[in-house]
Write an enzyme that holds these catalytic residues in place. Structure first.
Site, PDB file in Angstrom:
ATOM      1  N   HIS A  71       0.836  -1.200   0.000  1.00 33.95           N
ATOM      2  CA  HIS A  71       0.000   0.000   0.000  1.00 33.95           C
ATOM      3  C   HIS A  71       0.867   1.246   0.000  1.00 33.95           C
ATOM      4  CE1 HIS A  71      -4.214  -1.301   0.382  1.00 33.95           C
ATOM      5  NE2 HIS A  71      -3.602  -2.440   0.617  1.00 33.95           N
ATOM      6  N   SER A  88      -5.850   3.856  -6.021  1.00 35.52           N
ATOM      7  CA  SER A  88      -5.297   4.655  -4.918  1.00 35.52           C
ATOM      8  C   SER A  88      -5.327   6.147  -5.245  1.00 35.52           C
ATOM      9  CB  SER A  88      -3.868   4.225  -4.596  1.00 35.52           C
ATOM     10  OG  SER A  88      -3.869   2.978  -3.949  1.00 35.52           O
ATOM     11  N   GLU A  91      -8.892   7.335  -4.804  1.00 37.27           N
ATOM     12  CA  GLU A  91      -9.291   7.353  -3.396  1.00 37.27           C
ATOM     13  C   GLU A  91      -8.619   8.506  -2.648  1.00 37.27           C
ATOM     14  OE1 GLU A  91      -9.919   2.549  -3.598  1.00 37.27           O
ATOM     15  OE2 GLU A  91      -8.118   3.342  -2.649  1.00 37.27           O
ATOM     16  N   PHE A 123       0.883   3.380   6.934  1.00 37.84           N
ATOM     17  CA  PHE A 123      -0.430   3.643   7.527  1.00 37.84           C
ATOM     18  C   PHE A 123      -1.486   3.409   6.454  1.00 37.84           C
ATOM     19  CE2 PHE A 123      -3.896   6.700   8.374  1.00 37.84           C
ATOM     20  CZ  PHE A 123      -4.291   6.265   9.635  1.00 37.84           C
ATOM     21  N   VAL A 127      -9.858   5.972   2.981  1.00 38.79           N
ATOM     22  CA  VAL A 127     -10.017   7.421   3.035  1.00 38.79           C
ATOM     23  C   VAL A 127     -11.350   7.916   2.476  1.00 38.79           C
ATOM     24  CG1 VAL A 127      -7.530   7.841   2.971  1.00 38.79           C
ATOM     25  CG2 VAL A 127      -8.834   7.843   0.832  1.00 38.79           C
TER      26      VAL A 127
END
Length: 172
Positions: A71, A88, A91, A123, A127
């Site tokens: 990630h 990603s 998002e 982390f 989102v």
């Protein structure tokens, strides 16, 4: 009528993997693991999400850690011009992470460093629907978690992200 991603059970194996490979970040092995046993029940997003989550849960800690490490860091790659997956990028942009002030960017960078040093993976948070302030607050709070608690939380967030992505495919 041709099959589409909102009818996963009607897709052939190659088409299913092509459509669903990005549900788990850079991990087509999850889609590959479920493709052989798809049924019409899996056309329901919650059923397919559950099947894919089961694959991840059964994959063992090392494979799960590898998945977490795939990630992207929040904000870091967007601001530095690095490549994100289309999912990603969409998002992170939905949470306006691409519009951070210099102060917010610096805070994200510091939190990314501290988090990676403590836990050994980036982390991860779903989102979608969150503001930058919400994300920064969660980031700060989760730094206080134990390693085991945060590993579980990160996996749960990965499953939430996967569900959001499956829903997006279903609603095509």
């Amino acid at each position: 009528m041709t099959a589409s991603p909102n009818q996963p059970s009607a897709l052939g194996p190659e088409a299913f993997v092509a459509a669903y490979a990005g549900v788990y970040e850079h991990s087509p092995w999850v889609a590959e693991a479920v493709v052989g046993g798809l049924s019409p029940a899996d056309d329901e997003p919650s059923a397919l999400a559950g099947r894919m989550a089961e694959v991840v849960e059964a994959s063992g800690r090392e494979r799960q850690l590898e998945l977490l490490r795939l990630h992207p860091e929040l904000v870091g790659k967007i601001k530095l011009g690095e490549t994100l997956t289309a999912e990603s990028r969409r998002e992170q942009a939905s949470a306006r992470l691409d519009a951070c002030s210099q102060e917010e960017f610096s805070r994200f960078q510091a939190l990314n460093e501290a988090y990676n040093a403590r836990f050994g993976f980036p982390f991860i948070i779903a989102v979608t629907g969150l503001s930058r302030a919400d994300i920064l607050d969660a980031f700060q709070a989760r730094l206080g978690n134990s390693v085991e608690e945060e590993f579980r939380t990160a996996l749960d967030q990965v499953h939430r992200i996967a569900r959001i992505r499956i829903d997006a495919l279903a609603n095509g």
